[in-house]
Design an enzyme around this catalytic site. Structure first.
Site, PDB file in Angstrom:
ATOM      1  N   ASP A  71      -7.740  -7.675   1.705  1.00 53.69           N
ATOM      2  CA  ASP A  71      -6.712  -7.803   2.733  1.00 53.69           C
ATOM      3  C   ASP A  71      -7.359  -7.371   4.034  1.00 53.69           C
ATOM      4  OD1 ASP A  71      -6.560  -4.796   2.057  1.00 53.69           O
ATOM      5  OD2 ASP A  71      -5.349  -4.961   3.864  1.00 53.69           O
TER       6      ASP A  71
ATOM      7  N   ASP B 130      -3.032   8.106  -1.919  1.00 50.83           N
ATOM      8  CA  ASP B 130      -4.365   8.709  -1.927  1.00 50.83           C
ATOM      9  C   ASP B 130      -4.637   9.443  -0.620  1.00 50.83           C
ATOM     10  OD1 ASP B 130      -4.343   6.315  -0.471  1.00 50.83           O
ATOM     11  OD2 ASP B 130      -6.499   6.048  -0.697  1.00 50.83           O
TER      12      ASP B 130
ATOM     13  N   GLN C 105     -11.778   6.999  -4.014  1.00 45.43           N
ATOM     14  CA  GLN C 105     -12.293   7.498  -2.732  1.00 45.43           C
ATOM     15  C   GLN C 105     -13.706   8.054  -2.964  1.00 45.43           C
ATOM     16  OE1 GLN C 105     -11.165   7.234   0.292  1.00 45.43           O
ATOM     17  NE2 GLN C 105      -9.077   6.502  -0.026  1.00 45.43           N
TER      18      GLN C 105
ATOM     19  N   GLY D 278     -11.095   4.089   1.412  1.00 46.00           N
ATOM     20  CA  GLY D 278     -12.017   4.826   2.267  1.00 46.00           C
ATOM     21  C   GLY D 278     -13.095   3.947   2.875  1.00 46.00           C
TER      22      GLY D 278
ATOM     23  N   CYS E 263      -5.617 -27.330  13.562  1.00 43.62           N
ATOM     24  CA  CYS E 263      -6.746 -28.240  13.772  1.00 43.62           C
ATOM     25  C   CYS E 263      -6.363 -29.695  13.530  1.00 43.62           C
ATOM     26  CB  CYS E 263      -7.920 -27.845  12.876  1.00 43.62           C
ATOM     27  SG  CYS E 263      -8.721 -26.317  13.428  1.00 43.62           S
TER      28      CYS E 263
ATOM     29  N   HIS F  29      -4.752 -21.004  12.249  1.00 45.95           N
ATOM     30  CA  HIS F  29      -6.126 -21.391  11.933  1.00 45.95           C
ATOM     31  C   HIS F  29      -6.883 -20.238  11.267  1.00 45.95           C
ATOM     32  CE1 HIS F  29     -10.215 -22.894  12.195  1.00 45.95           C
ATOM     33  NE2 HIS F  29     -10.528 -21.696  12.654  1.00 45.95           N
TER      34      HIS F  29
ATOM     35  N   CYS G  71      -6.371 -27.087   8.650  1.00 46.34           N
ATOM     36  CA  CYS G  71      -5.185 -26.280   8.967  1.00 46.34           C
ATOM     37  C   CYS G  71      -4.260 -27.060   9.902  1.00 46.34           C
ATOM     38  CB  CYS G  71      -5.585 -24.945   9.603  1.00 46.34           C
ATOM     39  SG  CYS G  71      -5.884 -25.004  11.374  1.00 46.34           S
TER      40      CYS G  71
ATOM     41  N   ASP H 172       0.874  -1.175   0.000  1.00 48.85           N
ATOM     42  CA  ASP H 172       0.000   0.000   0.000  1.00 48.85           C
ATOM     43  C   ASP H 172       0.913   1.228   0.000  1.00 48.85           C
ATOM     44  OD1 ASP H 172       0.833   0.477   2.553  1.00 48.85           O
ATOM     45  OD2 ASP H 172      -1.109   0.169   3.483  1.00 48.85           O
ATOM     46  N   SER H 173       0.329   2.369  -0.301  1.00 46.97           N
ATOM     47  CA  SER H 173       1.139   3.551  -0.587  1.00 46.97           C
ATOM     48  C   SER H 173       1.503   4.347   0.658  1.00 46.97           C
ATOM     49  CB  SER H 173       0.353   4.462  -1.518  1.00 46.97           C
ATOM     50  OG  SER H 173      -0.822   4.894  -0.848  1.00 46.97           O
ATOM     51  N   GLY H 174       0.875   4.012   1.770  1.00 44.81           N
ATOM     52  CA  GLY H 174       1.112   4.774   2.982  1.00 44.81           C
ATOM     53  C   GLY H 174       0.070   5.852   3.216  1.00 44.81           C
ATOM     54  N   GLY H 175      -0.771   6.100   2.215  1.00 41.46           N
ATOM     55  CA  GLY H 175      -1.797   7.141   2.363  1.00 41.46           C
ATOM     56  C   GLY H 175      -2.699   6.892   3.569  1.00 41.46           C
ATOM     57  N   PHE H 176      -3.196   5.668   3.667  1.00 48.27           N
ATOM     58  CA  PHE H 176      -4.101   5.318   4.774  1.00 48.27           C
ATOM     59  C   PHE H 176      -3.444   5.576   6.126  1.00 48.27           C
ATOM     60  CE2 PHE H 176      -5.855   2.406   7.898  1.00 48.27           C
ATOM     61  CZ  PHE H 176      -7.225   2.545   7.716  1.00 48.27           C
TER      62      PHE H 176
ATOM     63  N   CYS I  76     -11.674 -28.777   9.709  1.00 49.22           N
ATOM     64  CA  CYS I  76     -10.679 -27.814   9.230  1.00 49.22           C
ATOM     65  C   CYS I  76      -9.350 -28.543   9.019  1.00 49.22           C
ATOM     66  CB  CYS I  76     -10.501 -26.672  10.230  1.00 49.22           C
ATOM     67  SG  CYS I  76      -9.208 -25.494   9.722  1.00 49.22           S
TER      68      CYS I  76
HETATM   69 ZN   LIG Z   1      -8.131 -24.912  11.689  1.00 52.19          ZN
END
Ligand SMILES: [Zn+2]
Length: 383
Positions: free
Chosen positions: A263, A144, A186, A213, A306, A332, A303, A90-94, A301
């Site tokens: 994300d 942004d 935005q 945004g 689990c 998990h 993972c 990300d650009s760092g704007g946030f 699950c």
């Molecule tokens: Zn799991």
């Protein structure tokens, strides 16, 4: 770069394939967040084993620490963190607009003080693209202006205009070899601002488009509206990315609205409080009802946590402060978000996404926090 493979008959959900110089990514996709150059508590081998194809890095944080000299010496972010697959930065704007204490917003960027030690720093379109070029990310984001959801219409308009000007400047900056750049739309929850911003950004011809945004503390309904107001103005044949979202149930709904990339820090953030995501909502592993439960966090699950450990054992680890406990809940949770996207892709392919979406919404019980906040604030928050 992006191939649209199928569109769902019952919604706007899409199946796609994103090709980068470091690998092919099937979409919809979830991207674990490595804010500080590490997906918290997880190592690259674990991430790859659970099916991660792309992670996020953060311009603002990496710029502050360890700093660009180290990253340059290391030969870029991939080498520094030993992650061979794609990275989106990300650009760092946030972060500038949410973490730093801003001293002055100027035309070429923002003068701000580091949230860490108060050092005076400057970040604008030129700097953000230069840092991302040095980091060598596969997908860079434009710089942004991300206004708070409480911003007045005039403030949101000013942010949109700045975002459009800065995007045009980002578009002209040199890039790392093979680096794609995504534009950001935005406009808060204002339909006309979203439309205006989307049309202007799309006209600049980026390789993909993000809806920014969102995940800024707005109500869930507003977040959905921001997406609905933006998606119709984005090109069909390019990837769409909703920044910083959301809970599993929200992700299913956002896919249904035509979003391809996500994300969110939630899987690893809540894991550190001992909270696990399941298809039925979140549970606290530390809760008393897990004391003698020798079953896994989630039945079925696959993972690592689990397959190997019981709720009772993980609860014990968390209670005595053993690092393995929060690592395993992180494994998990992250797997759960990756697997959700796999399931979504399989259902879009099979033409059963509509049924899956309905069942998911029916089975998923939002946490008390989400329920309490519903209509007031959406959960989330980018890293
Ligand atoms: Zn799991």
């Amino acid at each position: 770069m992006f191939e649209l493979l199928t569109t769902d008959g019952s919604s706007k959900a899409r199946l796609g394939r994103l090709t980068t110089s470091r690998g092919v990514i099937d979409t919809p996709v979830f991207m674990p967040v490595g804010t500080q150059g590490s997906v918290k508590a997880l190592d690259p081998r674990e991430l790859q084993e659970m099916g991660t194809r792309i992670i996020l890095g953060n311009t603002y944080h990496l710029h502050i620490r360890p700093g660009l000299d180290i990253l340059r010496q290391a030969g870029g972010l991939h080498r520094f963190i030993n992650w061979p697959l794609p990275i989106l930065t990300d650009s760092g704007g946030f972060q500038v607009f949410s973490l730093a204490s801003i001293r002055k917003i100027k035309e070429p960027g923002v003068e701000f003080r580091s949230h860490l030690d108060g050092t005076l720093l400057f970040l604008g379109p030129k700097e953000a693209m230069e840092i991302q070029r040095l980091l060598g990310s596969d997908i860079a984001m434009v710089f942004d202006d991300c206004p708070p959801h409480t911003g007045t219409p005039a403030e949101v308009r000013a942010a949109v205009e700045r975002t459009m000007r800065w995007a045009a400047e980002c578009r002209e900056q040199p890039r790392a070899e093979g680096q794609a750049v995504f534009g950001i739309v935005q406009g808060g929850s204002h339909a006309e601002l979203r439309e205006e911003c989307a049309k202007a950004i799309v006209a600049m011809q980026f390789e993909g488009y993000a809806i920014g945004g969102v995940s800024v503390g707005e109500p869930e309904a507003e977040m959905m509206k921001a997406v609905e107001h933006t998606v119709p103005f984005l090109p069909e044949n390019q990837p769409r990315y909703a920044m910083g979202l959301g809970t599993p149930a929200q992700l299913v709904e956002l896919v249904a609205r035509g979003v391809d990339m996500f994300d969110c820090v939630l899987p690893t953030r809540v894991a550190r409080n001992g909270t696990a995501f399941t298809a039925k909502g979140t549970i606290s592993i530390k809760a008393g009802f897990n004391k003698a439960d020798l079953g896994p966090i989630e039945e079925g699950c696959q993972c690592f946590a689990c397959r190997n450990f019981s709720r009772a054992y993980l609860r014990h680890l968390l209670n005595v402060g053993e690092i393995l406990g929060l690592r395993m809940v992180s494994v998990h949770n992250s797997y759960m978000f990756i697997k959700l996207m796999e399931d979504i892709r399989a259902h879009i392919t099979a033409g059963t996404f509509g049924d899956f979406r309905r069942d998911y919404a029916a089975n998923y019980v939002p946490s008390e926090k989400v329920l309490a906040a519903r209509g007031e604030t959406a959960v989330g928050g980018a890293g």
